[in-house]
Design a protein around this motif. Structure first.
Motif, PDB file in Angstrom:
ATOM      1  N   PRO A  10       0.874  -1.178   0.000  1.00 37.14           N
ATOM      2  CA  PRO A  10       0.000   0.000   0.000  1.00 37.14           C
ATOM      3  C   PRO A  10       0.913   1.231   0.000  1.00 37.14           C
ATOM      4  O   PRO A  10       2.098   1.117   0.324  1.00 37.14           O
ATOM      5  CB  PRO A  10      -0.735  -0.086   1.350  1.00 37.14           C
ATOM      6  CG  PRO A  10      -0.396  -1.406   1.934  1.00 37.14           C
ATOM      7  CD  PRO A  10       0.858  -1.885   1.284  1.00 37.14           C
ATOM      8  N   TYR A  12       1.930   4.608   1.842  1.00 35.93           N
ATOM      9  CA  TYR A  12       1.822   4.959   3.264  1.00 35.93           C
ATOM     10  C   TYR A  12       1.363   6.394   3.456  1.00 35.93           C
ATOM     11  O   TYR A  12       1.846   7.309   2.776  1.00 35.93           O
ATOM     12  CB  TYR A  12       3.181   4.725   3.946  1.00 35.93           C
ATOM     13  CG  TYR A  12       3.556   3.271   3.860  1.00 35.93           C
ATOM     14  CD1 TYR A  12       3.066   2.361   4.781  1.00 35.93           C
ATOM     15  CD2 TYR A  12       4.334   2.795   2.807  1.00 35.93           C
ATOM     16  CE1 TYR A  12       3.360   1.008   4.677  1.00 35.93           C
ATOM     17  CE2 TYR A  12       4.635   1.445   2.693  1.00 35.93           C
ATOM     18  CZ  TYR A  12       4.140   0.558   3.630  1.00 35.93           C
ATOM     19  OH  TYR A  12       4.424  -0.783   3.514  1.00 35.93           O
ATOM     20  N   HIS A  19       7.064   3.261  11.148  1.00 38.05           N
ATOM     21  CA  HIS A  19       7.382   2.405  12.296  1.00 38.05           C
ATOM     22  C   HIS A  19       7.426   0.962  11.811  1.00 38.05           C
ATOM     23  O   HIS A  19       7.213   0.688  10.626  1.00 38.05           O
ATOM     24  CB  HIS A  19       6.363   2.625  13.427  1.00 38.05           C
ATOM     25  CG  HIS A  19       4.920   2.431  13.046  1.00 38.05           C
ATOM     26  ND1 HIS A  19       4.389   1.193  12.776  1.00 38.05           N
ATOM     27  CD2 HIS A  19       3.906   3.320  12.879  1.00 38.05           C
ATOM     28  CE1 HIS A  19       3.110   1.326  12.479  1.00 38.05           C
ATOM     29  NE2 HIS A  19       2.787   2.617  12.527  1.00 38.05           N
ATOM     30  N   GLY A  21       5.416  -1.451  12.047  1.00 39.21           N
ATOM     31  CA  GLY A  21       4.176  -1.949  11.437  1.00 39.21           C
ATOM     32  C   GLY A  21       4.218  -1.702   9.930  1.00 39.21           C
ATOM     33  O   GLY A  21       3.871  -2.568   9.127  1.00 39.21           O
ATOM     34  N   THR A  25       4.742  -4.708   6.234  1.00 39.55           N
ATOM     35  CA  THR A  25       4.165  -4.850   4.887  1.00 39.55           C
ATOM     36  C   THR A  25       5.275  -4.778   3.829  1.00 39.55           C
ATOM     37  O   THR A  25       5.300  -5.561   2.878  1.00 39.55           O
ATOM     38  CB  THR A  25       3.169  -3.698   4.582  1.00 39.55           C
ATOM     39  OG1 THR A  25       2.379  -3.442   5.725  1.00 39.55           O
ATOM     40  CG2 THR A  25       2.296  -4.011   3.408  1.00 39.55           C
ATOM     41  N   TRP A 223      -9.232   7.966  -1.628  1.00 36.05           N
ATOM     42  CA  TRP A 223      -9.011   6.542  -1.878  1.00 36.05           C
ATOM     43  C   TRP A 223      -8.990   6.219  -3.380  1.00 36.05           C
ATOM     44  O   TRP A 223      -8.267   5.331  -3.813  1.00 36.05           O
ATOM     45  CB  TRP A 223     -10.033   5.672  -1.146  1.00 36.05           C
ATOM     46  CG  TRP A 223      -9.533   5.287   0.224  1.00 36.05           C
ATOM     47  CD1 TRP A 223      -9.894   5.844   1.414  1.00 36.05           C
ATOM     48  CD2 TRP A 223      -8.555   4.279   0.531  1.00 36.05           C
ATOM     49  NE1 TRP A 223      -9.198   5.250   2.447  1.00 36.05           N
ATOM     50  CE2 TRP A 223      -8.380   4.295   1.941  1.00 36.05           C
ATOM     51  CE3 TRP A 223      -7.803   3.387  -0.228  1.00 36.05           C
ATOM     52  CZ2 TRP A 223      -7.491   3.434   2.587  1.00 36.05           C
ATOM     53  CZ3 TRP A 223      -6.925   2.537   0.421  1.00 36.05           C
ATOM     54  CH2 TRP A 223      -6.773   2.558   1.807  1.00 36.05           C
ATOM     55  N   GLU A 261      -7.037  -3.940   7.658  1.00 37.73           N
ATOM     56  CA  GLU A 261      -8.027  -2.867   7.841  1.00 37.73           C
ATOM     57  C   GLU A 261      -8.367  -2.163   6.535  1.00 37.73           C
ATOM     58  O   GLU A 261      -9.292  -1.360   6.490  1.00 37.73           O
ATOM     59  CB  GLU A 261      -7.544  -1.866   8.899  1.00 37.73           C
ATOM     60  CG  GLU A 261      -6.498  -0.848   8.451  1.00 37.73           C
ATOM     61  CD  GLU A 261      -5.099  -1.439   8.312  1.00 37.73           C
ATOM     62  OE1 GLU A 261      -4.927  -2.667   8.370  1.00 37.73           O
ATOM     63  OE2 GLU A 261      -4.168  -0.642   8.108  1.00 37.73           O
ATOM     64  N   GLY A 289      -2.122  -9.467   8.958  1.00 38.54           N
ATOM     65  CA  GLY A 289      -2.672  -8.964  10.230  1.00 38.54           C
ATOM     66  C   GLY A 289      -1.848  -7.800  10.744  1.00 38.54           C
ATOM     67  O   GLY A 289      -1.036  -7.223  10.016  1.00 38.54           O
ATOM     68  N   MET A 298       0.052  -1.451  16.739  1.00 40.28           N
ATOM     69  CA  MET A 298       1.062  -0.418  16.779  1.00 40.28           C
ATOM     70  C   MET A 298       0.631   0.722  15.874  1.00 40.28           C
ATOM     71  O   MET A 298       0.377   0.516  14.696  1.00 40.28           O
ATOM     72  CB  MET A 298       2.371  -1.026  16.270  1.00 40.28           C
ATOM     73  CG  MET A 298       3.558  -0.155  16.461  1.00 40.28           C
ATOM     74  SD  MET A 298       5.036  -0.991  15.896  1.00 40.28           S
ATOM     75  CE  MET A 298       5.237  -2.284  17.096  1.00 40.28           C
TER      76      MET A 298
HETATM   77  O1  ME8 Z   1      -3.717   2.576   4.928  1.00 42.05           O
HETATM   78  N1  ME8 Z   1       0.887  -3.703  11.842  1.00 42.05           N
HETATM   79  O2  ME8 Z   1      -1.811   3.837   4.855  1.00 42.05           O
HETATM   80  P1  ME8 Z   1      -1.188   3.521   6.287  1.00 42.05           P
HETATM   81  C1  ME8 Z   1       0.894  -4.144  10.566  1.00 42.05           C
HETATM   82  N2  ME8 Z   1      -2.618   5.149   2.787  1.00 42.05           N
HETATM   83  N3  ME8 Z   1       0.737  -3.337   9.521  1.00 42.05           N
HETATM   84  C2  ME8 Z   1       0.580  -2.037   9.776  1.00 42.05           C
HETATM   85  C3  ME8 Z   1       0.580  -1.496  11.074  1.00 42.05           C
HETATM   86  C4  ME8 Z   1       0.741  -2.400  12.140  1.00 42.05           C
HETATM   87  N4  ME8 Z   1       0.771  -2.012  13.396  1.00 42.05           N
HETATM   88  N5  ME8 Z   1       0.397  -0.166  10.980  1.00 42.05           N
HETATM   89  C5  ME8 Z   1       0.294   0.115   9.651  1.00 42.05           C
HETATM   90  C6  ME8 Z   1      -3.001   3.398   4.400  1.00 42.05           C
HETATM   91  N6  ME8 Z   1       0.408  -1.011   8.940  1.00 42.05           N
HETATM   92  C7  ME8 Z   1      -3.387   3.988   3.057  1.00 42.05           C
HETATM   93  C8  ME8 Z   1      -3.210   2.929   1.994  1.00 42.05           C
HETATM   94  S1  ME8 Z   1      -3.184   2.112  -0.526  1.00 42.05           S
HETATM   95  C9  ME8 Z   1      -3.851   2.606  -1.937  1.00 42.05           C
HETATM   96  C10 ME8 Z   1      -3.537   3.366   0.612  1.00 42.05           C
HETATM   97  C11 ME8 Z   1       0.271  -1.197   7.506  1.00 42.05           C
HETATM   98  O3  ME8 Z   1       0.072   4.292   6.303  1.00 42.05           O
HETATM   99  C12 ME8 Z   1      -1.209  -1.123   7.131  1.00 42.05           C
HETATM  100  O4  ME8 Z   1      -1.883  -2.298   7.430  1.00 42.05           O
HETATM  101  O5  ME8 Z   1      -2.168   3.738   7.348  1.00 42.05           O
HETATM  102  C13 ME8 Z   1      -1.131  -0.872   5.658  1.00 42.05           C
HETATM  103  O6  ME8 Z   1      -1.015  -2.059   4.941  1.00 42.05           O
HETATM  104  C14 ME8 Z   1       0.159  -0.044   5.539  1.00 42.05           C
HETATM  105  O7  ME8 Z   1       0.856  -0.172   6.778  1.00 42.05           O
HETATM  106  C15 ME8 Z   1      -0.115   1.396   5.241  1.00 42.05           C
HETATM  107  O8  ME8 Z   1      -0.893   1.964   6.247  1.00 42.05           O
END
Ligand code: ME8
Length: 669
Positions: A10, A12, A19, A21, A25, A223, A261, A289, A298
């Protein structure tokens, strides 16, 4: 013809510093991309940053920056971190780049020209943190995904005819490869079966986004803008022949990896947009997950993040990569702790692979002058040698199958079972004792044992390369095999270690970590958190997923005469809030339910001011809110902050306010 492979993370959000998390990915994708390259596929691996939308606009505002300045800083942090971690992405797309904006507009035009877009009015709830419309929610309801209070939106929008795709989407989900793992697929099917409403795909009450073509009062829903990155980066919507060719070659994506999510956006909206644009859908969406820390997801808003840099400084990137893929079962949540990280590092890397490499290679140096010995084919060969060879063949088969199903943890478990089997084999065959004897049988037996150990080491190293590129490259060159990136993984088989190969210089790859490593990492994180707390509004602690709650508005009166230090005062986060919604709480004479915009988000606050203020007089008023108060529930509703007021002698509250105009979200200090 060369097979192509296109994989994406995805993109970010730039409202949070990266971080581990986020790293999870990215690491999962990097590992898949590296394996595919070794398997001979022409691989394209994309990542990037998601920079538009209300959430980023507000975060920038609270930080006193323009959205572009704000996005520039955090996007650069992601880019630098991935570089430091050896992430092998082929492109890094930012949604504020011109190439992306133009191509998103081309997509919007296409959808509109083909009759999938119409104009209407949206009235309903919106979650700014998830940038999601929440169907069926009432004012004051929390977002079902993140728990933050939704905001009421009433505006003219463009709508996408999502409802017309219900049957086509259900037909798509019949393919079990489209969504993995199975549990997520079932969730999506039941969501779509329950009926789809058309989707608002523009916003008109703020400006930080890509303008709708021919109607710039609207910006494209973030989105739609963000999802489109997967095609704009490889050339969709470009008139340039090179870009068109790249798009033709790489689309559809082979794997799009996401966190659980954001499944709905990727498995419902995204394929519907693509179908409407006449494009193919991705082959697989893989949903992982969450990484939990201190028992919850996180995330920046919970303030429980662990920075990747800390782990890189102390144990290195490979340790983190291995730990995350080995410890977290793909698709499920997994907990992170420094103790578990160091324990895993020591048991599997320092004492496991590292020890196997150093003892095997050191003995080849000592007993065979650093040349891979010729194994015996004669009488000194035993069943134990064949058993190791057989175990290695089985590992190659199983590792590949598990890995391709994203079962990284089980794949690594299989490879490390081979490490354990070879360790046992070495202990049982006592090469050090054989090495002390000079007779021919002992020499020949020693050659077989060390050849067998070295060949098994080569196979584990080859399999582990995508997960630990740096360490395995070192072991590979210590084995005298040159550049590991040139390995043809699809041909990996037992018995390929060339006899007589001259080893490279043998050095430890995973030095043991002691207890002080844990303490060092914890200290680094604590210091960083301290620094963040003093960092002005950008890093202000924001909502927890269980929104903070607070009592009704009553002025805080400190114990008379008691002095507090400036540090005590600094602990109280006072901010300027704008009341957006105010209404009475049924059966509670004194309470009002307010929705207060504090710059970074909108909070629900229950305030005991109903006897002093009529709700309608408060809408649009700026108030002072204690933003970091511990959560509380009142009348079954969450209150999330406290409005500051003076308390008159008769107990009547008078709200604090300002004579000059002040920006929403500004901190009082
Ligand atoms: O959702 N554990 O961005 P994002 C595992 N911009 N994965 C984690 C995590 C955690 N604690 N925290 C974040 C977005 N991620 C959108 C996406 S795509 C067209 C747009 C993972 O920065 C999260 O699950 O909130 C996601 O896959 C990625 O970081 C980006 O999250």
């Amino acid at each position: 013809m060369t097979r192509k492979f296109y994989i994406t993370t995805p993109i970010y959000y730039v409202n949070a510093h990266p971080h581990i998390g986020h790293a999870y990915t990215t690491i999962a994708c990097d590992t898949i991309a590296r394996r595919q390259r070794l398997l001979g596929a022409e691989t394209f691996f994309l990542t990037g940053t998601d920079e538009h939308g209300q959430k980023i606009e507000r975060a920038a505002q609270a930080a006193g920056k323009t959205p572009q300045q704000y996005a520039d800083t955090i996007s650069a942090e992601f880019r630098q971190l991935w570089k430091r971690m050896g992430i092998s992405n082929d492109d890094f797309i930012r949604t504020t780049e011109d190439r992306h904006k133009r191509r998103v507009q081309a997509l919007f035009r296409k959808l509109r020209d083909d009759g999938y877009i119409y104009k209407g009015t949206y009235t309903g709830q919106y979650c700014v943190s998830c940038e999601a419309y929440i169907d069926g929610a009432q004012p004051g309801d929390p977002c079902p995904t993140c728990g933050r209070i939704t905001e009421t939106v009433r505006e003219d929008n463009y709508f996408f005819k999502l409802s017309t795709f219900q049957e086509r989407l259900l037909a798509l989900y019949a393919n079990p490869e489209f969504i993995r793992p199975e549990a997520r697929r079932n969730e999506v099917i039941s969501f779509v079966r329950s009926g789809l409403r058309d989707l608002s795909i523009s916003r008109s009450t703020f400006t930080w986004g890509i303008p709708v073509p021919d109607d710039p009062k609207h910006v494209i829903y973030v989105w739609l803008d963000a999802l489109a990155n997967y095609i704009t980066a490889i050339g969709y919507g470009s008139s340039h022949p090179g870009a068109q060719e790249a798009f033709k070659k790489f689309w559809p994506a082979d794997v799009q990896m996401i966190g659980k999510e954001i499944v709905r956006f990727h498995c419902v909206y995204w394929p519907a947009f693509l179908m409407a644009a006449g494009l193919e859908v991705p082959k697989t969406i893989g949903a992982h997950g969450w990484l939990l820390f201190e028992e919850s997801k996180m995330s920046k808003s919970r303030g429980n993040i662990v920075r990747t840099e800390t782990i890189l400084d102390v144990l290195g990137a490979d340790a983190l990569r291995y730990f995350l893929l080995r410890e977290v079962v793909f698709g499920q949540d997994g907990s992170f702790s420094f103790d578990a990280l160091v324990q895993r590092y020591n048991s599997d890397l320092a004492n496991g692979l590292g020890n196997l490499a150093s003892r095997t290679l050191t003995m080849i140096n000592r007993y065979f002058r650093g040349e891979v010995p010729y194994p015996s084919r004669g009488a000194s060969k035993t069943g134990a040698d064949d058993a190791v060879a057989e175990a290695a063949r089985k590992t190659i088969r199983e590792f590949g199958a598990l890995f391709d199903q994203f079962q990284f943890s089980r794949a690594l478990e299989t490879a490390w079972a081979l490490v354990a089997a070879v360790d046992k084999y070495i202990v049982e065959n006592e090469p050090w004792a054989l090495g002390e004897r000079q007779d021919e049988d002992s020499r020949s037996r020693l050659a077989t044992v060390l050849y067998t150990a070295a060949e098994a080491l080569r196979i584990v190293t080859a399999l582990a390369y995508p997960v630990m590129p740096e360490a395995t490259a070192k072991i590979w060159s210590q084995l005298g095999l040159g550049d590991i990136k040139k390995l043809a993984l699809s041909e990996l088989a037992w018995g390929q270690l060339p006899l007589g190969t001259k080893l490279g210089e043998v050095q430890p790859v995973f030095p043991r970590a002691d207890k002080s490593a844990i303490e060092r990492m914890q200290k680094m994180e604590e210091e960083q958190k301290g620094a963040m707390l003093t960092e002005a509004p950008a890093a202000a602690p924001v909502l927890t997923s269980v929104p903070q709650t607070a009592p009704a508005a009553v002025p805080a009166v400190s114990a008379a005469g008691e002095k507090i230090s400036i540090d005590d005062f600094a602990k109280i986060e006072l901010r300027v809030g704008l009341v957006k919604v105010a209404e009475r709480v049924p059966k509670a004479d004194k309470l009002l339910r307010l929705e207060v915009d504090i710059g970074t988000e909108t909070r629900q606050v229950l305030a005991g001011i109903a006897e002093a203020y009529a709700p309608e007089t408060l809408i649009g008023r700026k108030v002072v809110i204690v933003a970091n108060l511990a959560p509380r529930k009142l009348r079954g509703m969450e209150s999330n902050g406290m409005i500051v007021a003076a308390s008159l002698e008769d107990g009547k509250p008078v709200l604090a306010g300002f004579l000059e105009d002040v920006p929403v979200g500004a901190r009082l200090k």
